[in-house]
Scaffold this motif. Sequence first.
Motif, mmCIF file in Angstrom:
data_model
loop_
_atom_site.group_PDB
_atom_site.id
_atom_site.type_symbol
_atom_site.label_atom_id
_atom_site.label_comp_id
_atom_site.label_asym_id
_atom_site.label_seq_id
_atom_site.Cartn_x
_atom_site.Cartn_y
_atom_site.Cartn_z
ATOM 1 N N MET B 62 0.880 -1.173 0.000
ATOM 2 C CA MET B 62 0.000 0.000 0.000
ATOM 3 C C MET B 62 0.908 1.210 0.000
ATOM 4 O O MET B 62 1.878 1.255 0.769
ATOM 5 C CB MET B 62 -0.893 -0.034 1.246
ATOM 6 N N HIS B 84 -3.137 1.579 -5.752
ATOM 7 C CA HIS B 84 -2.714 0.918 -4.508
ATOM 8 C C HIS B 84 -2.462 1.889 -3.364
ATOM 9 O O HIS B 84 -1.668 1.622 -2.467
ATOM 10 C CB HIS B 84 -1.496 0.015 -4.764
ATOM 11 N N ASN B 116 -7.615 -0.220 -1.402
ATOM 12 C CA ASN B 116 -7.278 -1.017 -0.220
ATOM 13 C C ASN B 116 -8.450 -0.965 0.742
ATOM 14 O O ASN B 116 -9.405 -0.204 0.535
ATOM 15 C CB ASN B 116 -6.019 -0.447 0.452
ATOM 16 N N SER B 261 -3.751 -5.234 -2.573
ATOM 17 C CA SER B 261 -5.104 -5.724 -2.274
ATOM 18 C C SER B 261 -5.899 -6.028 -3.542
ATOM 19 O O SER B 261 -6.539 -7.060 -3.650
ATOM 20 C CB SER B 261 -5.846 -4.687 -1.433
#
Lengths: 310, 310
Positions: B62, B84, B116, B261
């Motif tokens: 992230m 991200h 995310n 994610s």
Amino acid sequence: MSRLSPEALRGFATSVLTATGVPDDDAALVADSLVQADLWGHQSHGVLRLPWYVARLRSGAMTTRTEPAVLSDTGPLVLLDGRHGIGQVLTERARTTAVERARIHGVGVAGVRNSNHFGTAMYWTRRAAQEGCVAVLTTNASPAMAPWGGREKVLGTNPWSIAAPGPDGRVVAVDIANTAVARGKIYLAKNRGEPIPDTWALGPDGAPTTDPTEGVLGVILPMAGHKGYAITFLMDVLSGALTGSSVGTGVHGPYETDAPSGCGHLFLALDPDAFGDRAGYEARVRQLIDEVKSVPLAQGFDDVFYPGEV
Amino acid sequence: MSRLSPEALRGFATSVLTATGVPDDDAALVADSLVQADLWGHQSHGVLRLPWYVARLRSGAMTTRTEPAVLSDTGPLVLLDGRHGIGQVLTERARTTAVERARIHGVGVAGVRNSNHFGTAMYWTRRAAQEGCVAVLTTNASPAMAPWGGREKVLGTNPWSIAAPGPDGRVVAVDIANTAVARGKIYLAKNRGEPIPDTWALGPDGAPTTDPTEGVLGVILPMAGHKGYAITFLMDVLSGALTGSSVGTGVHGPYETDAPSGCGHLFLALDPDAFGDRAGYEARVRQLIDEVKSVPLAQGFDDVFYPGEV
């Protein structure tokens, strides 16, 4: 026992409606929606409903000619006043409007106030999905459910559906009524002398019951407990409060002969093309279908179906 | 035991995030969303999650700086590539965009790909409702649920929320995870040595179980049986397939340190002003609130709450 073909049933229902004064195309649409519900096994939304439609058309609670008025039009969003016309005809208008606007703007919304029962929600969202759009349809309905913690019906089952185009012309779809169970299933258990799960209904004393006789006299519980209550409340906000239709106990059901329904609907269409490549979209839905259909089975199951497969 | 004030907890979480390289405003937003989840009693979405956020920020799964790119913009519909970044920061951008577009067009849609975990869905829909819009937010999530009839996790809980403005500045809201129960509740029953309802989980043998130890080893069942399965599947279509994000087993959870994610979100805002008079809209929501709060109580209840009241 001989069985009527769907074509014969459609023709019969159409002729009953045209004899009541409904225009040919509208009658054919209503007939098809009722017969399709029977074919999907939703008999409670099928041709059995025809006598109630006729009674409401005759009383004038539902008008034979459906002539909606456009109240707002922003481009992507249209609000229709159904003026108590036929629910199926109004929902078809909402569907075509939402899809048409989604093709232009990426998103199309059509609200309908002062409508009537439209049959099975999935009938309309599937049509939009077959035309290439992801579709959401909500409606409110006459009181059938108590709020969580209460014992008196003030909210409808407020059905809603989502459908989406999949690969190879397939459609994935969900069709939800927010009650734990259809009332007919409690009658069926009663006739068979079988107990019901204690998550289905409260008895007239306001306590959960496993006795179908008590359940028939009491109120149906929401699906998934308090979650179903909260969902059905918000579906009334989307379908009734937002569109300027009736809400809560102000909505009347299709079994009442004389009362205008006052129900409302919200139709949302989204065009995958507006989000990028359709091929990628279809590949992702294919991945979802393939993944759910390839897992090892739970005990007692022979197959996994994707939503809307059967 | 002394308890930290929400302000102190917010300050602590903010400083942890800024120390990791997250800009001040973004850190404060994430901190507030986590503390609010704790205040609502959703501890599983609260400050407990902070170490996982930090681990993902440190690994680069992230990004500390959230810099979304606009991929499509039709006016009422915007598609963002989250690249991200932090889920909360991207969802706040989606919310402000959808509300801004709804004020112009009546409806606003913001899709986000490559996002995310965003915390609690209701945190964002309530914000839109406080600004006067009816809002729907969907997300997909990492595998947590087997398809109906299967015994292997391929679909997420895929939470969704609807919130709407009510009278007197109140908000009505629903926040749904599509599993029958949070995994933590099965752990709790296990620790207490109590049986669980057979609608909560399958054991590792693929049969419904009342033994929490078996349930922990098996898979959680959907809420409302096959309905919850179908809903979660369609939420993945809306959140992942439509936005061009990952779907199904392609989505990775916030507890994995290194994997992007790939989750996606869809934010829909509707402006009641575009449907006619806001006063009438508020009167109808007031009617719904008044009706649910005035019914006689079911046994074992002291009050009926409207959705989102507590």
